[in-house]
Design a protein around this motif. Structure first.
Motif, short mmCIF file in Angstrom:
data_model
loop_
_atom_site.label_atom_id
_atom_site.label_comp_id
_atom_site.label_asym_id
_atom_site.label_seq_id
_atom_site.Cartn_x
_atom_site.Cartn_y
_atom_site.Cartn_z
N VAL A 148 9.32 45.67 56.79
CA VAL A 148 10.42 46.35 56.10
C VAL A 148 11.68 45.49 56.27
CG1 VAL A 148 11.82 48.44 55.96
CG2 VAL A 148 9.40 48.60 56.58
N VAL A 149 12.30 45.14 55.15
CA VAL A 149 13.52 44.32 55.15
C VAL A 149 14.66 45.15 54.57
CG1 VAL A 149 14.60 42.18 54.38
CG2 VAL A 149 12.13 42.23 54.82
N THR A 150 15.68 45.38 55.38
CA THR A 150 16.88 46.11 54.94
C THR A 150 18.00 45.11 54.74
OG1 THR A 150 16.20 48.05 56.21
CG2 THR A 150 18.48 47.98 55.48
N ILE A 151 18.54 45.04 53.53
CA ILE A 151 19.54 44.01 53.22
C ILE A 151 20.92 44.63 53.01
CG2 ILE A 151 17.78 42.54 52.17
CD1 ILE A 151 19.00 43.29 49.45
N SER A 152 21.93 43.83 53.25
CA SER A 152 23.31 44.17 52.92
C SER A 152 23.79 43.14 51.89
CB SER A 152 24.20 44.13 54.16
OG SER A 152 23.78 45.08 55.12
N GLU A 153 24.16 43.62 50.74
CA GLU A 153 24.58 42.71 49.67
C GLU A 153 26.06 42.34 49.80
OE1 GLU A 153 23.72 44.54 45.96
OE2 GLU A 153 21.55 44.35 46.16
N ARG A 154 26.38 41.15 49.35
CA ARG A 154 27.78 40.74 49.27
C ARG A 154 28.46 41.54 48.17
NH1 ARG A 154 28.94 36.14 52.11
NH2 ARG A 154 27.15 34.94 52.84
N LYS A 155 29.71 41.90 48.42
CA LYS A 155 30.46 42.69 47.44
C LYS A 155 31.31 41.75 46.58
CE LYS A 155 33.84 46.38 46.87
NZ LYS A 155 34.72 47.36 47.54
N PRO A 156 31.05 41.67 45.28
CA PRO A 156 31.89 40.84 44.42
C PRO A 156 33.27 41.46 44.27
CG PRO A 156 30.31 42.05 43.10
CD PRO A 156 29.95 42.32 44.53
N ILE A 157 34.30 40.62 44.36
CA ILE A 157 35.66 41.15 44.23
C ILE A 157 36.33 40.68 42.94
CG2 ILE A 157 35.99 41.32 46.72
CD1 ILE A 157 37.71 38.73 46.49
N GLY A 158 35.80 39.65 42.30
CA GLY A 158 36.42 39.14 41.09
C GLY A 158 35.73 37.86 40.65
N ALA A 159 36.32 37.22 39.65
CA ALA A 159 35.74 35.99 39.12
C ALA A 159 36.84 34.94 38.97
CB ALA A 159 35.07 36.25 37.77
N VAL A 160 36.45 33.69 39.14
CA VAL A 160 37.36 32.58 38.91
C VAL A 160 36.84 31.81 37.70
CG1 VAL A 160 38.14 32.39 41.29
CG2 VAL A 160 36.09 31.16 40.59
N SER A 161 37.77 31.25 36.92
CA SER A 161 37.40 30.54 35.70
C SER A 161 37.40 29.04 35.95
CB SER A 161 38.39 30.88 34.57
OG SER A 161 38.10 30.13 33.41
N SER A 162 36.36 28.37 35.44
CA SER A 162 36.27 26.93 35.59
C SER A 162 35.41 26.37 34.46
CB SER A 162 35.65 26.57 36.95
OG SER A 162 35.48 25.18 37.06
#
Length: 284
Positions: A148-162
């Motif tokens: 059993v694998v319990t994960i914690s996902e990264r929380k996206p806060i926004g985006a940068v343009s490139s």
């Protein structure tokens, strides 16, 4: 020769001698004492022999138990590390929101069939390393063959343009995924996503603390210092002067009321730097 008168020719009877004590009782007492001493010695020797024999039996029993425990331990190790009966057969993923559990399970396919004792946290981490959206994970084994694998996902806060591409990042500046258009519901971060930049650090703190209903309204966000976070509101082009990441709850409450009061007809500057003294003025 005439004997004097009264002299008798008979020999005087010897004086009766004093009776000497008998030796026989002393001899009998000594024999009894010797027998008692002999019996006591025999009992002591027998007791000593019994004690030695008991101690020897106890030592042998302890050795047998120790050898049996070692044997059972070795057998258990062999069973855990070599037996196919306790090998990885099923992977269960918990905690996935944006990620597909099937994609995570597929990344762990190389571990299928491995004895569970060899499925270490390090090996699971190496298999999941390419999935950047995973921030942390925990594992537990459910015999006979489930991981059993319990994960914690990264929380996206926004985006940068490139280069006409939008890269979604988290508060640590980790690049999560790319999109050809601005992602829906996430603000555009107008500074470089550098985890050591004071501007990005301040923006990250504010975006993480904003309530979800406000975060989805933020269109673009920028900052020049830790105390100078500013962002625009979608649809109305209001500019919000937020200031530092302090007193987030009070600022969010004041801003929510200010946005309702400002409406969407004309663009306003809403200053909540000091939530106790709200300032709303027209642009220009």
């Amino acid at each position: 020769m005439d004997r004097p008168e009264g002299f008798s020719s008979q020999k005087p009877s010897p004086t009766k001698s004093r009776r000497q004590p008998s030796v026989a009782p002393r001899t009998q007492t000594t024999k009894r004492e010797q027998k008692a001493a002999t019996a006591a010695r025999v009992r002591a020797e027998k007791q000593e022999l019994n004690s030695f024999t008991h101690a020897s039996r106890l030592r042998k029993r302890r050795w047998a138990l120790s050898l049996g425990s070692v044997g059972a331990l070795l057998g258990g190790v062999v069973l855990l590390t070599l037996s196919p009966a306790l090998s990885l057969q099923t992977v269960v993923i918990e905690g996935a929101e944006r990620l597909e559990p099937g994609d995570i399970a597929e990344a762990l396919n190389p571990l299928q069939g491995e004895p569970l004792a060899r499925v270490s946290t390090e090996r699971v981490g190496a298999a999941l390393a390419p999935i950047t959206l995973i921030q942390a994970f925990e594992t537990r084994i459910v015999p006979p063959g489930t991981l059993v694998v319990t994960i914690s996902e990264r929380k996206p806060i926004g985006a940068v343009s490139s280069n006409s591409t939008y890269t979604v990042v988290d508060a640590a500046g980790v690049e999560l995924w790319d999109t050809p258009a601005p992602p829906s519901g996430l603000p555009l971060i107008l500074v470089a996503a550098d985890a050591e930049s004071p501007s990005f650090i301040s923006i990250s703190r504010v975006l993480l603390a904003l309530p979800e209903e406000l975060l989805t309204q933020v269109e673009g966000v920028t900052a020049t210092t830790l105390d100078d976070v500013r962002f625009t509101i979608r649809g109305a082009s209001h500019e919000v002067v937020w200031g530092s990441s302090d007193r987030v709850r009070e600022k969010a409450r004041v801003l929510t009321a200010a946005l309702r009061a400002a409406g969407s007809d004309t663009s306003k500057i809403i200053d909540v730097t000091t939530p106790d003294s709200l300032v709303i003025r027209s642009k220009g």
